[in-house]
Design an enzyme around this catalytic site. Sequence first.
Site, PDB file in Angstrom:
ATOM      1  N   VAL A 223      51.640  17.289  38.281  1.00  0.00           N
ATOM      2  CA  VAL A 223      51.736  17.029  36.843  1.00  0.00           C
ATOM      3  C   VAL A 223      52.874  16.048  36.557  1.00  0.00           C
ATOM      4  O   VAL A 223      52.716  15.093  35.784  1.00  0.00           O
ATOM      5  CB  VAL A 223      51.959  18.339  36.054  1.00  0.00           C
ATOM      6  CG1 VAL A 223      52.032  18.055  34.563  1.00  0.00           C
ATOM      7  CG2 VAL A 223      50.839  19.342  36.341  1.00  0.00           C
TER       8      VAL A 223
ATOM      9  N   GLY B  62      55.779  16.540  41.154  1.00  0.00           N
ATOM     10  CA  GLY B  62      54.548  17.032  41.767  1.00  0.00           C
ATOM     11  C   GLY B  62      53.327  16.464  41.076  1.00  0.00           C
ATOM     12  O   GLY B  62      53.378  15.372  40.481  1.00  0.00           O
TER      13      GLY B  62
ATOM     14  N   GLY C  40      60.760  17.863  38.854  1.00  0.00           N
ATOM     15  CA  GLY C  40      59.562  18.095  39.664  1.00  0.00           C
ATOM     16  C   GLY C  40      58.621  16.909  39.627  1.00  0.00           C
ATOM     17  O   GLY C  40      57.993  16.630  38.614  1.00  0.00           O
TER      18      GLY C  40
ATOM     19  N   LYS D 138      42.487  37.126  34.760  1.00  0.00           N
ATOM     20  CA  LYS D 138      43.192  36.638  35.949  1.00  0.00           C
ATOM     21  C   LYS D 138      42.829  37.554  37.105  1.00  0.00           C
ATOM     22  O   LYS D 138      42.520  38.736  36.891  1.00  0.00           O
ATOM     23  CB  LYS D 138      44.708  36.700  35.698  1.00  0.00           C
ATOM     24  CG  LYS D 138      45.515  35.803  36.583  1.00  0.00           C
ATOM     25  CD  LYS D 138      45.632  34.403  36.041  1.00  0.00           C
ATOM     26  CE  LYS D 138      46.383  33.503  37.000  1.00  0.00           C
ATOM     27  NZ  LYS D 138      46.562  32.151  36.460  1.00  0.00           N
TER      28      LYS D 138
HETATM   29  P1  NAD Z   1      53.391  20.906  42.239  1.00  0.00           P
HETATM   30  O1  NAD Z   1      53.660  21.977  43.232  1.00  0.00           O
HETATM   31  O2  NAD Z   1      52.455  19.813  42.569  1.00  0.00           O
HETATM   32  O3  NAD Z   1      54.778  20.213  41.823  1.00  0.00           O
HETATM   33  C1  NAD Z   1      55.982  20.875  41.657  1.00  0.00           C
HETATM   34  C2  NAD Z   1      57.079  19.957  42.176  1.00  0.00           C
HETATM   35  O4  NAD Z   1      58.325  20.541  41.871  1.00  0.00           O
HETATM   36  C3  NAD Z   1      57.034  19.756  43.699  1.00  0.00           C
HETATM   37  O5  NAD Z   1      57.076  18.386  43.996  1.00  0.00           O
HETATM   38  C4  NAD Z   1      58.279  20.479  44.170  1.00  0.00           C
HETATM   39  O6  NAD Z   1      58.842  19.887  45.323  1.00  0.00           O
HETATM   40  C5  NAD Z   1      59.185  20.343  42.975  1.00  0.00           C
HETATM   41  N1  NAD Z   1      60.289  21.312  42.913  1.00  0.00           N
HETATM   42  C6  NAD Z   1      60.311  22.601  43.336  1.00  0.00           C
HETATM   43  N2  NAD Z   1      61.516  23.136  43.104  1.00  0.00           N
HETATM   44  C7  NAD Z   1      62.259  22.191  42.482  1.00  0.00           C
HETATM   45  C8  NAD Z   1      63.577  22.141  41.971  1.00  0.00           C
HETATM   46  N3  NAD Z   1      64.416  23.185  42.057  1.00  0.00           N
HETATM   47  N4  NAD Z   1      64.019  20.988  41.394  1.00  0.00           N
HETATM   48  C9  NAD Z   1      63.206  19.914  41.314  1.00  0.00           C
HETATM   49  N5  NAD Z   1      61.940  19.900  41.789  1.00  0.00           N
HETATM   50  C10 NAD Z   1      61.471  21.017  42.355  1.00  0.00           C
HETATM   51  O7  NAD Z   1      52.944  21.659  40.906  1.00  0.00           O
HETATM   52  P2  NAD Z   1      52.181  21.028  39.659  1.00  0.00           P
HETATM   53  O8  NAD Z   1      50.734  21.261  39.821  1.00  0.00           O
HETATM   54  O9  NAD Z   1      52.700  19.655  39.391  1.00  0.00           O
HETATM   55  O10 NAD Z   1      52.677  22.010  38.502  1.00  0.00           O
HETATM   56  C11 NAD Z   1      54.010  21.928  37.995  1.00  0.00           C
HETATM   57  C12 NAD Z   1      54.268  23.114  37.086  1.00  0.00           C
HETATM   58  O11 NAD Z   1      53.323  23.117  36.012  1.00  0.00           O
HETATM   59  C13 NAD Z   1      54.097  24.468  37.773  1.00  0.00           C
HETATM   60  O12 NAD Z   1      55.031  25.354  37.216  1.00  0.00           O
HETATM   61  C14 NAD Z   1      52.684  24.886  37.386  1.00  0.00           C
HETATM   62  O13 NAD Z   1      52.537  26.280  37.370  1.00  0.00           O
HETATM   63  C15 NAD Z   1      52.586  24.321  35.982  1.00  0.00           C
HETATM   64  N6  NAD Z   1      51.209  24.023  35.562  1.00  0.00           N
HETATM   65  C16 NAD Z   1      50.448  23.160  36.285  1.00  0.00           C
HETATM   66  C17 NAD Z   1      49.144  22.880  35.849  1.00  0.00           C
HETATM   67  C18 NAD Z   1      48.290  21.905  36.619  1.00  0.00           C
HETATM   68  O14 NAD Z   1      47.254  21.483  36.087  1.00  0.00           O
HETATM   69  N7  NAD Z   1      48.652  21.506  37.818  1.00  0.00           N
HETATM   70  C19 NAD Z   1      48.630  23.477  34.697  1.00  0.00           C
HETATM   71  C20 NAD Z   1      49.451  24.343  33.952  1.00  0.00           C
HETATM   72  C21 NAD Z   1      50.744  24.605  34.413  1.00  0.00           C
END
Ligand code: NAD
Length: 362
Positions: A191, A189, A187, A87
């Site tokens: 994923v 987002g 969330g 990392k």
């Molecule tokens: P993202 O930022 O696109 O989505 C996160 C969502 O959560 C956002 O829409 C945000 O508004 C919402 N959010 C924040 N605080 C909140 C709360 N208190 N209650 C409800 N919703 C809330 O992130 P992502 O890429 O979708 O990733 C989601 C999680 O998965 C993260 O923790 C990330 O580290 C983990 N992750 C993602 C990937 C990937 O491929 N994107 C891979 C491994 C792990």
Amino acid sequence: MGNLEIESNVLEQMSMREHEQILFCTDKATGLKAMIAIHNTVLGPALGGTRMWTYENEAQALKDVMRLSRGMTYKAAISGLNLGGGKAVIIGDSRTLKNEALMRRFGKFVDSLGGKYITAEDVGMSPIDMEYIHDETDHVVGIPESLGGGGDPSPVTAYGVYMGMKASAKYAYGSDSLSGKRVVVQGAGHVGQYLIDYLVEEGASVGVSDIFEDKLKEVTSKHSKVDVVDANSIYSQDMDIYAPCALGATVNDDTLKELKCKIIAGAANNQLQQEEKHGQMVREMGIVYAPDFLINAGGLINCYSELEGYNRERAMKKTEVIYDTTLNTMKYADDNNIPNYMAANQLAEKRIEAIGNLNKVL
Ligand code: NAD
């Protein structure tokens, strides 16, 4: 002074957590201050994203890069990948400090490791930053499809989480069907939205929470049957499956007083606020916890696929294995009467040891 004390025992910290190498990088001309941590390369080159963050001090940045690189070793190992854990962190405000020269200088540092460390996008970085880094080194993954990369890993991550969730259902209910199960996704987002697509397709009853209205609208306008759950009262909802896809540490003393679900399976990193304590608590409560670093490894698997010449179909196939790994991990946990997170850790360590031993024979 406090900082100096911590930094004066860097080697001790490294050997305690079994880190192989840390590269400290500075460049006066661009203002770059970065650290690249290589935790373990027994299984292959150390892969892990670069995070840009406003750390309060260098000791915090060091702690973070060591913690995160170690986590990558375990994630790669449990996922059956020929990768080690690494990392990088760039210290500074990603909104004000970034520029082409700084990113390219960082790329040169990555390149100086000769492929022992492979970088990718993480918090605070954007696709254009990765392109600048790529200008200086080939040791980058997660680059846009236009440059021969795998593009956005989120759909693959979501598929892995879905696989892990189905395996958890199989373990908990004897059937992996999610049809009719109440799943609440925290969330909406990257994923979360792809995960919801799979859940709706399978006939689950889906609730979703987010702190942003527009994110919720995106989901409900696509899926009329998905209902919105209040972000503040999510933990006390009646649900079979809680899917944390937003923040870490949502499984803690407070939420465990409210959670009535049978399964916790989501994409968020570090879901257990205190791994040992809350990992044990969920086991005692009879909640089936799918280890986060195991079921959210689709993104890493997607990155790994780039090293072999990217093919989305193959990345998805490799990600499907998360189903079997999740079930095996839960069986191992039962056989050894340990929490699921610990089972995943031990299985990762066993694989590193077994493959490491291969190198001792011709
Ligand atoms: P993202 O930022 O696109 O989505 C996160 C969502 O959560 C956002 O829409 C945000 O508004 C919402 N959010 C924040 N605080 C909140 C709360 N208190 N209650 C409800 N919703 C809330 O992130 P992502 O890429 O979708 O990733 C989601 C999680 O998965 C993260 O923790 C990330 O580290 C983990 N992750 C993602 C990937 C990937 O491929 N994107 C891979 C491994 C792990």
